[in-house]
Write a protein that holds these residues in place. Structure first.
Motif, mmCIF file in Angstrom:
data_model
loop_
_atom_site.group_PDB
_atom_site.id
_atom_site.type_symbol
_atom_site.label_atom_id
_atom_site.label_comp_id
_atom_site.label_asym_id
_atom_site.label_seq_id
_atom_site.Cartn_x
_atom_site.Cartn_y
_atom_site.Cartn_z
ATOM 1 N N HIS A 162 49.943 25.355 58.695
ATOM 2 C CA HIS A 162 51.276 25.056 58.182
ATOM 3 C C HIS A 162 52.158 24.429 59.261
ATOM 4 N N THR A 163 52.032 24.890 60.490
ATOM 5 C CA THR A 163 52.809 24.307 61.581
ATOM 6 C C THR A 163 52.470 22.825 61.735
ATOM 7 N N ALA A 182 53.811 17.110 60.872
ATOM 8 C CA ALA A 182 53.428 15.810 60.305
ATOM 9 C C ALA A 182 54.456 15.339 59.277
ATOM 10 N N ALA A 183 54.930 16.253 58.456
ATOM 11 C CA ALA A 183 55.918 15.890 57.444
ATOM 12 C C ALA A 183 57.246 15.491 58.085
ATOM 13 N N ARG A 187 59.589 19.793 50.862
ATOM 14 C CA ARG A 187 58.216 20.158 51.245
ATOM 15 C C ARG A 187 58.219 20.888 52.594
ATOM 16 N N ILE A 188 59.021 20.403 53.531
ATOM 17 C CA ILE A 188 59.115 21.053 54.849
ATOM 18 C C ILE A 188 59.664 22.466 54.693
ATOM 19 N N GLN A 189 60.658 22.628 53.838
ATOM 20 C CA GLN A 189 61.240 23.953 53.604
ATOM 21 C C GLN A 189 60.205 24.889 52.969
ATOM 22 N N GLN A 190 59.435 24.383 52.004
ATOM 23 C CA GLN A 190 58.407 25.192 51.343
ATOM 24 C C GLN A 190 57.335 25.626 52.356
ATOM 25 N N LEU A 191 56.860 24.694 53.168
ATOM 26 C CA LEU A 191 55.846 25.010 54.172
ATOM 27 C C LEU A 191 56.363 26.012 55.201
ATOM 28 N N THR A 192 57.622 25.838 55.593
ATOM 29 C CA THR A 192 58.233 26.748 56.559
ATOM 30 C C THR A 192 58.346 28.154 55.978
ATOM 31 N N GLN A 193 58.742 28.239 54.711
ATOM 32 C CA GLN A 193 58.858 29.545 54.060
ATOM 33 C C GLN A 193 57.481 30.215 53.951
ATOM 34 N N TYR A 252 44.185 17.266 54.952
ATOM 35 C CA TYR A 252 44.691 16.094 54.279
ATOM 36 C C TYR A 252 44.084 14.858 54.918
ATOM 37 N N GLU A 253 43.759 13.907 54.087
ATOM 38 C CA GLU A 253 43.266 12.639 54.589
ATOM 39 C C GLU A 253 44.441 11.727 54.845
ATOM 40 N N GLU A 254 44.217 10.722 55.639
ATOM 41 C CA GLU A 254 45.280 9.797 55.960
ATOM 42 C C GLU A 254 45.831 9.185 54.682
ATOM 43 N N GLY A 255 47.127 9.184 54.537
ATOM 44 C CA GLY A 255 47.759 8.639 53.347
ATOM 45 C C GLY A 255 48.161 9.716 52.365
ATOM 46 N N ASP A 256 47.561 10.919 52.458
ATOM 47 C CA ASP A 256 47.939 12.008 51.561
ATOM 48 C C ASP A 256 49.283 12.567 51.997
ATOM 49 N N ALA A 257 50.022 13.053 51.044
ATOM 50 C CA ALA A 257 51.276 13.721 51.373
ATOM 51 C C ALA A 257 50.988 15.172 51.646
ATOM 52 N N PRO A 258 51.490 15.735 52.741
ATOM 53 C CA PRO A 258 51.236 17.157 53.014
ATOM 54 C C PRO A 258 51.990 18.034 52.044
#
Length: 164
Positions: free
Chosen positions: A94-95, A100-101, A111-117, A158-164
Motif C-alpha cells: 500500500h505504501t 506511485a499514485a 484513491r490515495i485516501q482509500q489506500l492510506t486508510q 499493477y502493470e504499467e499503465g494500470d491505475a493503482p
C-alpha cells in the motif's frame, strides 16, 4: 496383532552406529526399523534422501502429504509468523501504491485516501496482534492471505499503465 519376524544381515560397523543413534533417541534399533518400514508403507515410498536433487521427472511430495504430527507443535508459531509477514507485505504494498499514485501528473486524491486508510487499518492490526491468539492469526491469514477470488486487488501487482 498378526506379526512376522524379519532377519536381516548388515555390516557390523553400520549396525553399531545405528544402535548408538537409536539409543541417543531413547529407542531400540528394532523400534526404529519398524517405525521406518511403517512410514514407508504408509506413504508408499522407500526413498531416502541422500542430499541429492530429485530427478526432474519425479515431483517432490506435496506439503499436505507429510505427517501432521511432525508439524503440530510448530504450526501455531509458523502461522503467526506468516500472518505477521502478510500484514507487513500488505502495508509495504500500500505504501508503494500511495507513492506511485501521488507521483502521477493528476493524483487521484480519493484513491490515495482509500489506500492510506487501508494501510492504517493494517498497521493497527499489526500493532494489536497477539501471535499466541490462534483465532486472531487465523483471521489475519484469511483476510491478508492469497485468495483466488480476490485477483489482483490490494496486491500491488499493477502493470504499467494500470491505475493503482
Amino acid at each position: 496383532m498378526d506379526s512376522t519376524q524379519l532377519r536381516i544381515r548388515i555390516d557390523r560397523a553400520i549396525a553399531d552406529k545405528a544402535h548408538k543413534m537409536a539409543r541417543s533417541l531413547g529407542m531400540e534399533l528394532p523400534d526404529v526399523v519398524r517405525m521406518m518400514l511403517t512410514e514407508a508403507v504408509r506413504i508408499g515410498d522407500f526413498s531416502i534422501e541422500r542430499g541429492e536433487q530429485l530427478p526432474t521427472d519425479q515431483a517432490a511430495r506435496p506439503f499436505y502429504e507429510y505427517d501432521e504430527r511432525q508439524w503440530n507443535s510448530m504450526k501455531t508459531m509458523l502461522d503467526a509468523e506468516l500472518a505477521l509477514a502478510l500484514v507487513n507485505q500488505y502495508i509495504a504494498s500500500h505504501t508503494l501504491q500511495i507513492e506511485a499514485a501521488a507521483e502521477r501528473v493528476e493524483p487521484d486524491a480519493r484513491r490515495i485516501q482509500q489506500l492510506t486508510q487501508e494501510r492504517d487499518e493494517a498497521r493497527k492490526v499489526l500493532a494489536t496482534l497477539d501471535p499466541a491468539d490462534a483465532g486472531a492469526v487465523r483471521t489475519i491469514l484469511q483476510r491478508f492471505g492469497p485468495q483466488p477470488d480476490r485477483g489482483r486487488q490490494n496486491t500491488g501487482d499493477y502493470e504499467e499503465g494500470d491505475a493503482p
